[in-house]
Design an enzyme around this catalytic site. Structure first.
Site, PDB file in Angstrom:
ATOM      1  N   TYR A 144       0.810  -1.217   0.000  1.00 47.37           N
ATOM      2  CA  TYR A 144       0.000   0.000   0.000  1.00 47.37           C
ATOM      3  C   TYR A 144       0.846   1.271   0.000  1.00 47.37           C
ATOM      4  O   TYR A 144       0.382   2.337  -0.370  1.00 47.37           O
ATOM      5  CB  TYR A 144      -0.958   0.014   1.189  1.00 47.37           C
ATOM      6  CG  TYR A 144      -1.994  -1.110   1.148  1.00 47.37           C
ATOM      7  CD1 TYR A 144      -1.953  -2.081   0.164  1.00 47.37           C
ATOM      8  CD2 TYR A 144      -3.000  -1.186   2.086  1.00 47.37           C
ATOM      9  CE1 TYR A 144      -2.871  -3.112   0.122  1.00 47.37           C
ATOM     10  CE2 TYR A 144      -3.943  -2.214   2.048  1.00 47.37           C
ATOM     11  CZ  TYR A 144      -3.861  -3.171   1.055  1.00 47.37           C
ATOM     12  OH  TYR A 144      -4.771  -4.185   1.011  1.00 47.37           O
ATOM     13  N   LYS A 195       3.573 -15.587   2.918  1.00 48.12           N
ATOM     14  CA  LYS A 195       3.519 -16.341   1.664  1.00 48.12           C
ATOM     15  C   LYS A 195       4.965 -16.627   1.277  1.00 48.12           C
ATOM     16  O   LYS A 195       5.442 -16.226   0.199  1.00 48.12           O
ATOM     17  CB  LYS A 195       2.760 -15.493   0.614  1.00 48.12           C
ATOM     18  CG  LYS A 195       2.457 -16.199  -0.695  1.00 48.12           C
ATOM     19  CD  LYS A 195       1.353 -17.219  -0.595  1.00 48.12           C
ATOM     20  CE  LYS A 195       1.134 -17.918  -1.910  1.00 48.12           C
ATOM     21  NZ  LYS A 195       0.317 -19.138  -1.793  1.00 48.12           N
ATOM     22  N   ASP A 228      -2.961 -18.206   2.049  1.00 47.99           N
ATOM     23  CA  ASP A 228      -4.114 -18.872   1.418  1.00 47.99           C
ATOM     24  C   ASP A 228      -4.702 -19.922   2.358  1.00 47.99           C
ATOM     25  O   ASP A 228      -5.925 -20.049   2.490  1.00 47.99           O
ATOM     26  CB  ASP A 228      -3.740 -19.475   0.054  1.00 47.99           C
ATOM     27  CG  ASP A 228      -2.360 -20.105   0.021  1.00 47.99           C
ATOM     28  OD1 ASP A 228      -1.607 -19.960   1.007  1.00 47.99           O
ATOM     29  OD2 ASP A 228      -2.023 -20.749  -0.987  1.00 47.99           O
ATOM     30  N   ASP A 252      -5.314  -6.906   5.645  1.00 47.10           N
ATOM     31  CA  ASP A 252      -6.516  -6.212   5.163  1.00 47.10           C
ATOM     32  C   ASP A 252      -7.581  -7.250   4.810  1.00 47.10           C
ATOM     33  O   ASP A 252      -8.745  -7.169   5.228  1.00 47.10           O
ATOM     34  CB  ASP A 252      -6.131  -5.379   3.924  1.00 47.10           C
ATOM     35  CG  ASP A 252      -7.219  -4.413   3.513  1.00 47.10           C
ATOM     36  OD1 ASP A 252      -8.256  -4.365   4.196  1.00 47.10           O
ATOM     37  OD2 ASP A 252      -7.027  -3.712   2.505  1.00 47.10           O
ATOM     38  N   ASP A 256     -10.948  -8.609   7.244  1.00 47.28           N
ATOM     39  CA  ASP A 256     -12.325  -8.477   6.756  1.00 47.28           C
ATOM     40  C   ASP A 256     -13.053  -9.823   6.783  1.00 47.28           C
ATOM     41  O   ASP A 256     -14.228  -9.903   7.111  1.00 47.28           O
ATOM     42  CB  ASP A 256     -12.348  -7.898   5.342  1.00 47.28           C
ATOM     43  CG  ASP A 256     -12.450  -6.379   5.362  1.00 47.28           C
ATOM     44  OD1 ASP A 256     -12.126  -5.792   6.417  1.00 47.28           O
ATOM     45  OD2 ASP A 256     -12.842  -5.784   4.349  1.00 47.28           O
TER      46      ASP A 256
END
Ligand code: NAD
Length: 366
Positions: A144, A195, A228, A252, A256
């Site tokens: 970001y 990851k 994942d 993020d 959520d």
């Protein structure tokens, strides 16, 4: 008499509605605890654009700089949707605030009371005792904020966009300190999500986590999970996590997902802690509900004020060192909600009481 000095940035649509209620709860506890509240309200988001031509007006930033914490509502909505992306309230207010105050640590409790498991999209048998986990998201690094971040036209006329994912070891260690403190106050269990099978930043992330935890937190049970898999595991058995820590974009998305399985956006609070200390020597922080401005129910008097009230409790805990008082407010919200007092929050089905009555029920438990 101790003074709590904070900035109040209510924002748009239901933002001011639920902020009024959080302030009512704070005024109530301040009276009983002999605390003085010294807060200044300032425009932000759409209100900032309408009144000052900017989502984060200079005067609002000054108000925040003079405070020990920011109690934030939420910003944005249909009225400003046609503005260019860079001027949109969320992007032009929240991201600069995060950057300006180096709000690097986002702490998001994922809490669903046992009595409300039917509000979750997960089958109740998967969460017989509700959900009680914490997501720690790194908030000022990664994709970001990394540079370059741009769109260019290639010689053949094709368009190419680039975002940069970048992390420094020191940034990873900084967020780990927060994760360690959080894990120590709970079950001493921490899962680091990355990851590392694909991304270079994740390889550094994992190595740093392994080294730092071995040196500074051997008492904490550490595990690692690819992002994942973490997304699947959250939907399968969320309570296998206690505290998980992850980088900005993964956090993020996962936070959520966590909000969804917890049943109601109207119940979830968050704290974003800064690198700097406030005038009390405690972390400067921004405290806000997980949800947005809910334009669909704005002005109807049915918005759930709990997330804003719980965010105010987090502010008392982290930026003012009033842990016992924060715990009292959290317990009052739990008692009020689980005793059948519910608002028009869609996750809770039919409205039983309105925003103000919900707050009255919380105050009655204090
Ligand atoms: P939203 O979170 O505002 O609403 C999603 C659903 O949840 C709606 O049905 C809404 O009624 C409900 N909801 C949310 N909070 C609630 C509450 N306290 N009580 C009862 N119901 C509640 O998400 P959205 O509709 O995607 O976004 C609306 C606006 O909010 C957009 O402009 C978006 O950019 C903005 N937004 C702001 C923030 C922020 O300020 N941090 C975060 C998310 C979205």
């Amino acid at each position: 008499m101790p003074t709590l000095k904070f900035a109040v940035l209510a924002g748009d649509y239901i933002g001011p509605e639920v902020m009024t209620e959080a302030l009512r709860v704070l005024e109530h506890v301040a009276k009983s605890e002999n605390l003085t509240l010294s807060y200044t309200q300032a425009d932000v988001g759409g209100a900032g654009i309408d009144h000052h031509g900017k989502a984060l007006p200079d005067s609002t930033l000054k108000t925040c700089e003079a405070a020990d914490a920011i109690l934030f509502g939420s910003v944005g909505g249909p009225k400003w949707e046609k503005l260019p992306p860079k001027e949109q309230p969320e992007r032009a207010a929240l991201l600069p605030l995060r950057k300006h105050f180096t709000l690097f640590a986002n702490i998001r409790p994922g809490l669903l009371y046992r009595e409300l498991t039917d509000a979750s999209p997960l089958k109740s048998e998967r969460i017989p005792d509700g959900i009680d986990i914490v997501c720690i998201r790194e908030l000022t690094g990664g994709l970001y904020f990394g540079l370059p971040k741009q769109t260019t036209t290639l010689p053949d006329g094709d368009l190419q966009a680039v975002d940069t994912m970048v992390y420094k070891k020191s940034e990873i260690e900084r967020i780990l300190q927060v994760a360690i403190t959080t894990a120590r106050a709970r079950k001493k269990k921490l899962c680091s999500v990355d990851k590392a099978n694909v991304l270079e930043t994740s390889v550094l992330w994992r190595k740093t986590v392994v080294d730092f935890m071995a040196k500074h937190a051997p008492d904490i049970a550490l595990s690692h999970m690819y992002v994942d898999n973490a997304a699947m595991q959250l939907a399968r058995d969320p309570n296998q996590f206690d505290v998980f820590v992850t980088e900005n974009m993964f956090g993020d998305i996962l936070s959520d997902e966590m909000a969804v399985i917890c049943g109601s956006l109207g119940m979830l609070s968050s704290a974003s802690l800064g690198a700097g200390k406030n005038s009390l020597g405690l972390p400067f922080g921004l405290y806000e509900p997980a949800g947005g401005t809910a334009p669909d129910i704005a002005g109807m008097g049915i918005a759930n004020p709990c997330a804003q009230v719980l965010s105010a409790a987090l502010m008392l805990r982290f930026s003012f060192g009033l842990d016992a008082l924060a715990t009292r407010i959290e317990a009052a919200v739990k008692k009020a909600v689980t005793s059948g007092t519910r608002t028009g929050d869609i996750a809770f089905g039919k409205p039983s009481v309105g925003t103000k009555a919900m707050t009255d029920a919380i105050i009655a438990q204090l």
